[in-house]
Design a protein around this motif. Sequence first.
Motif, PDB file in Angstrom:
ATOM      1  N   ASP A  33      13.496   0.114 -10.163  1.00  0.00           N
ATOM      2  CA  ASP A  33      13.540  -1.094  -9.351  1.00  0.00           C
ATOM      3  C   ASP A  33      13.217  -0.958  -7.773  1.00  0.00           C
ATOM      4  OD1 ASP A  33      15.482   0.875  -7.994  1.00  0.00           O
ATOM      5  OD2 ASP A  33      17.141  -0.696  -6.721  1.00  0.00           O
ATOM      6  N   PHE A  34      12.786   0.011  -7.572  1.00  0.00           N
ATOM      7  CA  PHE A  34      12.169   0.189  -6.820  1.00  0.00           C
ATOM      8  C   PHE A  34      10.228  -0.728  -6.575  1.00  0.00           C
ATOM      9  CE2 PHE A  34       8.553   2.195  -3.875  1.00  0.00           C
ATOM     10  CZ  PHE A  34      10.171   2.782  -2.355  1.00  0.00           C
ATOM     11  N   ALA A  35      10.022  -1.442  -5.233  1.00  0.00           N
ATOM     12  CA  ALA A  35       9.103  -1.998  -5.015  1.00  0.00           C
ATOM     13  C   ALA A  35       8.007  -1.850  -4.075  1.00  0.00           C
ATOM     14  CB  ALA A  35       9.530  -3.675  -5.046  1.00  0.00           C
ATOM     15  N   PRO A  36       7.090  -1.006  -4.446  1.00  0.00           N
ATOM     16  CA  PRO A  36       5.865  -0.783  -4.399  1.00  0.00           C
ATOM     17  C   PRO A  36       5.170  -1.348  -3.144  1.00  0.00           C
ATOM     18  CG  PRO A  36       5.402   0.078  -6.334  1.00  0.00           C
ATOM     19  CD  PRO A  36       6.685  -0.205  -6.712  1.00  0.00           C
ATOM     20  N   ILE A  37       4.389  -1.390  -2.547  1.00  0.00           N
ATOM     21  CA  ILE A  37       3.775  -2.078  -1.652  1.00  0.00           C
ATOM     22  C   ILE A  37       2.201  -2.028  -2.547  1.00  0.00           C
ATOM     23  CG2 ILE A  37       1.780  -2.295   0.217  1.00  0.00           C
ATOM     24  CD1 ILE A  37       4.043  -0.588   1.830  1.00  0.00           C
ATOM     25  N   GLY A  38       1.415  -3.139  -3.267  1.00  0.00           N
ATOM     26  CA  GLY A  38       0.489  -2.434  -4.049  1.00  0.00           C
ATOM     27  C   GLY A  38      -0.519  -2.003  -3.303  1.00  0.00           C
ATOM     28  N   PHE A  39      -1.949  -1.523  -4.622  1.00  0.00           N
ATOM     29  CA  PHE A  39      -2.607  -1.557  -4.404  1.00  0.00           C
ATOM     30  C   PHE A  39      -3.670  -2.029  -3.643  1.00  0.00           C
ATOM     31  CE2 PHE A  39      -7.374   1.153  -4.543  1.00  0.00           C
ATOM     32  CZ  PHE A  39      -7.307   1.659  -3.666  1.00  0.00           C
ATOM     33  N   LYS A  40      -3.708  -3.048  -4.187  1.00  0.00           N
ATOM     34  CA  LYS A  40      -4.772  -4.450  -4.008  1.00  0.00           C
ATOM     35  C   LYS A  40      -4.813  -4.916  -3.041  1.00  0.00           C
ATOM     36  CE  LYS A  40      -6.454  -9.038  -5.501  1.00  0.00           C
ATOM     37  NZ  LYS A  40      -7.156  -9.488  -7.234  1.00  0.00           N
ATOM     38  N   GLU A  41      -2.697  -5.214  -3.231  1.00  0.00           N
ATOM     39  CA  GLU A  41      -2.155  -5.914  -1.475  1.00  0.00           C
ATOM     40  C   GLU A  41      -2.605  -5.245  -1.018  1.00  0.00           C
ATOM     41  OE1 GLU A  41       2.305  -6.323   0.710  1.00  0.00           O
ATOM     42  OE2 GLU A  41       1.801  -5.548  -1.345  1.00  0.00           O
ATOM     43  N   TYR A  42      -3.127  -3.427  -0.414  1.00  0.00           N
ATOM     44  CA  TYR A  42      -3.266  -3.060   0.737  1.00  0.00           C
ATOM     45  C   TYR A  42      -4.477  -3.173   1.202  1.00  0.00           C
ATOM     46  CZ  TYR A  42      -4.641   0.840   3.701  1.00  0.00           C
ATOM     47  OH  TYR A  42      -6.077   2.193   4.248  1.00  0.00           O
ATOM     48  N   LEU A  43      -5.396  -2.785   0.013  1.00  0.00           N
ATOM     49  CA  LEU A  43      -7.095  -2.902   0.044  1.00  0.00           C
ATOM     50  C   LEU A  43      -7.726  -4.217   0.872  1.00  0.00           C
ATOM     51  CD1 LEU A  43      -8.653  -1.536  -2.827  1.00  0.00           C
ATOM     52  CD2 LEU A  43      -8.962  -0.797  -0.581  1.00  0.00           C
TER      53      LEU A  43
END
Length: 359
Positions: free
Chosen positions: A297-307
């Motif tokens: 259920d862990f929702a990590p920060i997405g790589f595309k969102e970060y870039l």
Amino acid sequence: MSRTRVMLIGAAGETGGSIASGLLEHPNFEIHCLVRPRSAQKPAILALQDKGVIICKCDLKSSEEELEHALSGIDVVVSCVGSSEQQDQIPLANAAKKAGVKRFIPCGFITVAPPGGIMWLRDEKETVYNHIKQLRLPYTIIDIGWWYQLSYPRLESGKLDYAMTTANNEIVGDGNTPLALTDLRDIGRYVARILSDDRILNKMVFAYNEVLTQNQIFDLLEEISGEEIPRNHVSDEFVQNRVLAARQSSETYPFDPVKFIPRYLAEYQLSWGIRGDNNPEYAKYLGYVSSKDLYPDFAPIGFKEYLTSVFNGTATGIYTDRTISKAQQRMFPRSESTDSLQGRFFPRTESSDSLYMSR
């Protein structure tokens, strides 16, 4: 319900700061930070104190008796010491054992790699792990892959320079090696979950967000930015030679950052770029438990969102306030010919110049 008392070492660092932030989101943790007396007035430490963190003034080089006293009543120790301070965790572990600490989190928090001559930094950490096991001190080892913040290349426009530590424009081999990535900000969120999880006591955890290749990272940044990024491939042989040169250069200077930063980076490229160590399949083979299995259920920060945030100018840079970063910038200034990992962190020397000729 009583709160878990956590002693965090290295809270002013990048990883330690993320962990402090992650723990502060949970009221079930009572957070203590062990800091050198001379560091107690640092802005980062004062900011944590203002948020309710309890500051304990004690140097890691203090006697074991002093360290034991500092750890009295602590449930969990989380260590985020610097690269050259790994061995300082041995007396800390001794003190933790005597103080009755219930779990010791040594300073892992790197990419997956096997011990035994692949990465010097890994072997330094493994020495500490072995000592902890000899003490029969309860532990959890956490590795987190390669940071988002170090994974993407520079744009020719310079639009991302504000957030970058290095130009990072090399692709190792064909660029298709899978690489597990984690946003620095998510490390603390993972640690908060892990500290409350008895399933992984005396185990290794691989906490990561996404798996991408270098080619996929370059493609994604081109899509977001609309800029074409040069593909500067370096061969396996070139990286192997670079590792050899960096090892030879650092042997006489055991903890000189100027000598060891090139070694760290070269051996990282050897491990995740050539060998392909830093991926979930190899982690499973080595005995890690995956965060994906533990916390679906862990929702990590997405790589595309970060870039996208980096491109939009809203990301936060790393190591921008460190003396070593500024020293490196002075020693290896950017130029058209040196704006790469090799130019900024792998300068040619008389002893190593011939090794680079194979490029």
